[in-house]
Design a protein around this motif. Structure first.
Motif, PDB file in Angstrom:
ATOM      1  N   SER A  37      -2.915 -87.583 -29.589  1.00 49.69           N
ATOM      2  CA  SER A  37      -2.574 -86.718 -28.443  1.00 49.69           C
ATOM      3  C   SER A  37      -3.826 -86.194 -27.762  1.00 49.69           C
ATOM      4  N   ALA A  38      -4.828 -85.896 -28.562  1.00 49.57           N
ATOM      5  CA  ALA A  38      -6.074 -85.399 -27.981  1.00 49.57           C
ATOM      6  C   ALA A  38      -6.813 -86.518 -27.250  1.00 49.57           C
ATOM      7  N   GLU A  39      -6.658 -87.749 -27.734  1.00 48.48           N
ATOM      8  CA  GLU A  39      -7.282 -88.870 -27.012  1.00 48.48           C
ATOM      9  C   GLU A  39      -6.595 -89.075 -25.655  1.00 48.48           C
ATOM     10  N   LEU A  41      -5.217 -86.589 -24.017  1.00 47.93           N
ATOM     11  CA  LEU A  41      -5.673 -85.418 -23.271  1.00 47.93           C
ATOM     12  C   LEU A  41      -7.063 -85.655 -22.689  1.00 47.93           C
TER      13      LEU A  41
ATOM     14  N   ALA B  30       0.669 -84.110 -20.838  1.00 47.37           N
ATOM     15  CA  ALA B  30      -0.261 -84.457 -21.921  1.00 47.37           C
ATOM     16  C   ALA B  30      -0.621 -83.215 -22.738  1.00 47.37           C
ATOM     17  N   ILE B  33       2.318 -82.459 -25.065  1.00 45.72           N
ATOM     18  CA  ILE B  33       2.357 -83.322 -26.254  1.00 45.72           C
ATOM     19  C   ILE B  33       1.365 -82.815 -27.299  1.00 45.72           C
ATOM     20  N   SER B  34       0.173 -82.466 -26.859  1.00 42.67           N
ATOM     21  CA  SER B  34      -0.844 -81.944 -27.788  1.00 42.67           C
ATOM     22  C   SER B  34      -0.393 -80.647 -28.445  1.00 42.67           C
ATOM     23  N   SER B  37       2.308 -81.350 -30.946  1.00 40.51           N
ATOM     24  CA  SER B  37       1.705 -82.005 -32.114  1.00 40.51           C
ATOM     25  C   SER B  37       1.047 -80.984 -33.036  1.00 40.51           C
TER      26      SER B  37
ATOM     27  N   LEU D  31      -9.019 -77.421 -22.806  1.00 41.70           N
ATOM     28  CA  LEU D  31      -8.780 -78.824 -23.171  1.00 41.70           C
ATOM     29  C   LEU D  31      -9.940 -79.377 -24.002  1.00 41.70           C
ATOM     30  N   ILE D  35      -9.869 -81.103 -27.686  1.00 44.30           N
ATOM     31  CA  ILE D  35     -10.308 -82.487 -27.879  1.00 44.30           C
ATOM     32  C   ILE D  35     -11.389 -82.562 -28.956  1.00 44.30           C
ATOM     33  N   ALA D  38      -9.924 -82.123 -32.354  1.00 42.82           N
ATOM     34  CA  ALA D  38      -9.272 -83.330 -32.855  1.00 42.82           C
ATOM     35  C   ALA D  38     -10.302 -84.346 -33.331  1.00 42.82           C
TER      36      ALA D  38
END
Lengths: 109, 109, 109, 109
Positions: A37-39, A41, B30, B33-34, B37, D31, D35, D38
């Motif tokens: 999901s972070a990818e 994002l 997006a 979704i994160s 998750s 964000l 990221i 993650a």
């Protein structure tokens, strides 16, 4: 065979051919969903949606679906059933007359 | 109608009744979704998988699927197609003879 | 005592009083950082930054810092040192003449 | 100058030399933190903590700190102050006598 069953069977076959079930415990599958999901994002980071490469969105979204289907398989969840149930429950948390046109969370409505 | 189409139509109906399409741009989907998750991940925090409430996993996973299906709908992706394509591509990155029994990333194989 | 050392000592004292070190293994601390980051992200979901409650940003950001400091403590990292080192390394990946005014990733520059 | 101020000034200088402030709105900084979190999480995926490369943890953690400091700077938060305040608040949510030795969330204590 149903569409979703077919997807899950293909994923399970891929996993088993590589002997990866030993790594796919539910906790790590949940981690994998978060990471994918972070990818997804990251594609949007510092950007507007229209500047994002659609091919890459397709791939990252496919990864999220893959791990989500594999986790559903672990617990024998019926994906259609759990999504329709959740929609019903969300209908109670977000009744149309209160939720229409607002992005507020249910506990702020 | 296919199973996935049926799920997506139910999600879109739910969204449209609440006039939420205005919020559902791809970037925020997006994000959603994160966020979902991470709510799934939180169920496993400080715990072993067997101590986690399965009902809650069901709900959080349903939320992830919901936003993932809504994002797929935005781009008119065929979910089955994109997952099967990604599996094929992953087969090239992770050939059985190299990837069997190891959790290494493709760039470390 | 340095500021960061003081913050970390207060966090460690809080953790030890509750006998929580047993849960704070590095993997779960990494999960905690991700989860808190998603809670921060949720404040921005479907919204513009100016519509977000600053008090809540403060709290979620404090949670991220707390787990990040606790993870640094686990590995005896000196926070100032690792950040300054990373800035130096990023300077090599993103030289001013190439990176100025663009949001591209280093591998696309 | 305090340690944290020094880190933040170095980060701001790096950002300004590259003319990146235009991209660093609070939503995208949030964000970025997610990221990077993650990416840290990915180091632990399918693994036990002791099998993880400490050098990489250092780098990913440094990235998280960097964006967290930059977001704090956006809002003029005093990092030490907000963390100490949050610890105090958490002390009320997790009183020692209730929270000792358990990983339950405050709403389950």
């Amino acid at each position: 065979m149903s569409e979703i069953k077919e997807i899950i069977e293909t994923l399970v076959k891929f996993r088993n051919e590589r002997d990866w079930e030993q790594f796919h415990n539910p906790k790590d599958l949940a981690l994998a969903i978060s990471i994918e999901s972070a990818e997804l994002l990251e594609l949007f980071l510092w950007k507007k949606a229209e500047d994002v490469n659609t091919e890459k969105i397709k791939e990252e979204l496919a990864d999220i679906f893959s791990f989500a289907f594999l986790l559903a398989e672990k617990y024998n969840f019926d994906v259609k059933e759990i999504v329709l149930e959740k929609i019903k429950r969300n209908g109670e948390k977000y009744p149309v007359e209160k939720a229409k046109g607002t992005s507020k969370k249910y506990n702020e409505l």
